[in-house]
Design a protein around this motif. Structure first.
Motif, PDB file in Angstrom:
ATOM      1  N   LYS A 109       0.830  -1.212   0.000  1.00  0.00           N
ATOM      2  CA  LYS A 109       0.000   0.000   0.000  1.00  0.00           C
ATOM      3  C   LYS A 109       0.859   1.256   0.000  1.00  0.00           C
ATOM      4  CE  LYS A 109      -3.879  -2.146   2.379  1.00  0.00           C
ATOM      5  NZ  LYS A 109      -4.594  -2.266   3.655  1.00  0.00           N
ATOM      6  N   THR A 110       1.954   1.229   0.778  1.00  0.00           N
ATOM      7  CA  THR A 110       2.847   2.393   0.840  1.00  0.00           C
ATOM      8  C   THR A 110       3.485   2.661  -0.514  1.00  0.00           C
ATOM      9  OG1 THR A 110       3.311   1.896   3.150  1.00  0.00           O
ATOM     10  CG2 THR A 110       4.843   3.369   2.022  1.00  0.00           C
ATOM     11  N   LYS A 113       0.922   3.991  -2.961  1.00  0.00           N
ATOM     12  CA  LYS A 113       0.553   5.375  -2.629  1.00  0.00           C
ATOM     13  C   LYS A 113       1.619   6.360  -3.117  1.00  0.00           C
ATOM     14  CE  LYS A 113      -0.989   8.086   1.341  1.00  0.00           C
ATOM     15  NZ  LYS A 113      -1.201   8.091   2.783  1.00  0.00           N
ATOM     16  N   LYS A 114       2.901   5.988  -2.956  1.00  0.00           N
ATOM     17  CA  LYS A 114       3.984   6.864  -3.435  1.00  0.00           C
ATOM     18  C   LYS A 114       3.909   7.050  -4.946  1.00  0.00           C
ATOM     19  CE  LYS A 114       7.469   6.023   0.120  1.00  0.00           C
ATOM     20  NZ  LYS A 114       8.808   5.468   0.391  1.00  0.00           N
ATOM     21  N   LEU A 116       1.232   6.671  -6.925  1.00  0.00           N
ATOM     22  CA  LEU A 116       0.027   7.417  -7.316  1.00  0.00           C
ATOM     23  C   LEU A 116       0.152   8.910  -6.989  1.00  0.00           C
ATOM     24  CD1 LEU A 116      -2.714   4.837  -6.260  1.00  0.00           C
ATOM     25  CD2 LEU A 116      -1.865   5.319  -8.561  1.00  0.00           C
ATOM     26  N   GLU A 117       0.769   9.223  -5.861  1.00  0.00           N
ATOM     27  CA  GLU A 117       0.967  10.643  -5.516  1.00  0.00           C
ATOM     28  C   GLU A 117       1.934  11.308  -6.489  1.00  0.00           C
ATOM     29  OE1 GLU A 117       2.208  10.630  -1.437  1.00  0.00           O
ATOM     30  OE2 GLU A 117       0.160  10.446  -0.676  1.00  0.00           O
TER      31      GLU A 117
END
Length: 191
Positions: A109-110, A113-114, A116-117
């Motif tokens: 997930k981390t 998330k990186k 996608l951001e």
């Protein structure tokens, strides 16, 4: 006249030595006196402290009465140690695996998330260059690696892993299309 005999069967030698039985060994012929002397016999059974604490508290020693036509027996049985319950072992293993899987899923997930951001920041940037995608591609490669390892060890189902990798690839392609760095080829209809 029925006689009352006490016998302890199947006890190891050290238990027989620590078992002491006192009380009447015979009873009268009437059934009421049989019951009272039997009750007296049960009350007068005494065991050494280490035997009564270690054996009775854990439920390894059971006493039962058997009645034959002319004799009454009190049978003391010592049960062997129970094997560990397989369900308890499974629960311990499941807890270890849950913690292990939790850390892997958190890492996935981390990483996602990186990526996608970083893609969102790149999409909102008005004067972005095509070379700015290269560090994001490295982040995507690391995320793919973590996802593939999770699928390999069984933390994620293979379809879930494929779906997450596809999500990253589609988002990257959407950013490239937005800035004009990639032009999809028109679909050819096969009629």
């Amino acid at each position: 006249m029925a006689t009352l005999s006490l016998a302890c069967l199947a006890l190891p030698l050290k238990m027989k030595n620590s078992l002491s039985i006192s009380g009447p060994s015979s009873s009268s012929s009437s059934s009421s006196s049989n019951q009272s002397s039997l009750t007296g016999t049960f009350r007068s059974l005494s065991f050494s402290t280490n035997l009564s604490h270690n054996v009775f508290s854990k439920g390894y020693l059971s006493m039962s009465m058997t009645q034959m036509p002319t004799r009454l027996f009190v049978v003391c049985e010592a049960a062997p140690m129970k094997k560990p319950d397989s369900a308890a072992k499974r629960a311990r293993q499941a807890e270890k695996r849950r913690i292990y899987n939790k850390s892997r899923k958190s890492e996935i997930k981390t990483r996602m998330k990186k990526v996608l951001e970083a893609l969102d920041v790149l999409k909102k940037k008005p004067e972005a260059q095509a070379e700015e995608v290269l560090p994001i591609e490295n982040l995507i490669a690391e995320a793919y690696s973590v996802i593939d390892k999770a699928v390999k060890v069984g933390t994620l189902h293979r379809n879930t892993g494929a779906r997450r990798k596809s999500r990253l690839a589609r988002r990257k392609k959407a950013v490239e299309i937005h800035h004009g760095w990639y032009t999809p080829s028109p679909a050819i209809n096969a009629s």
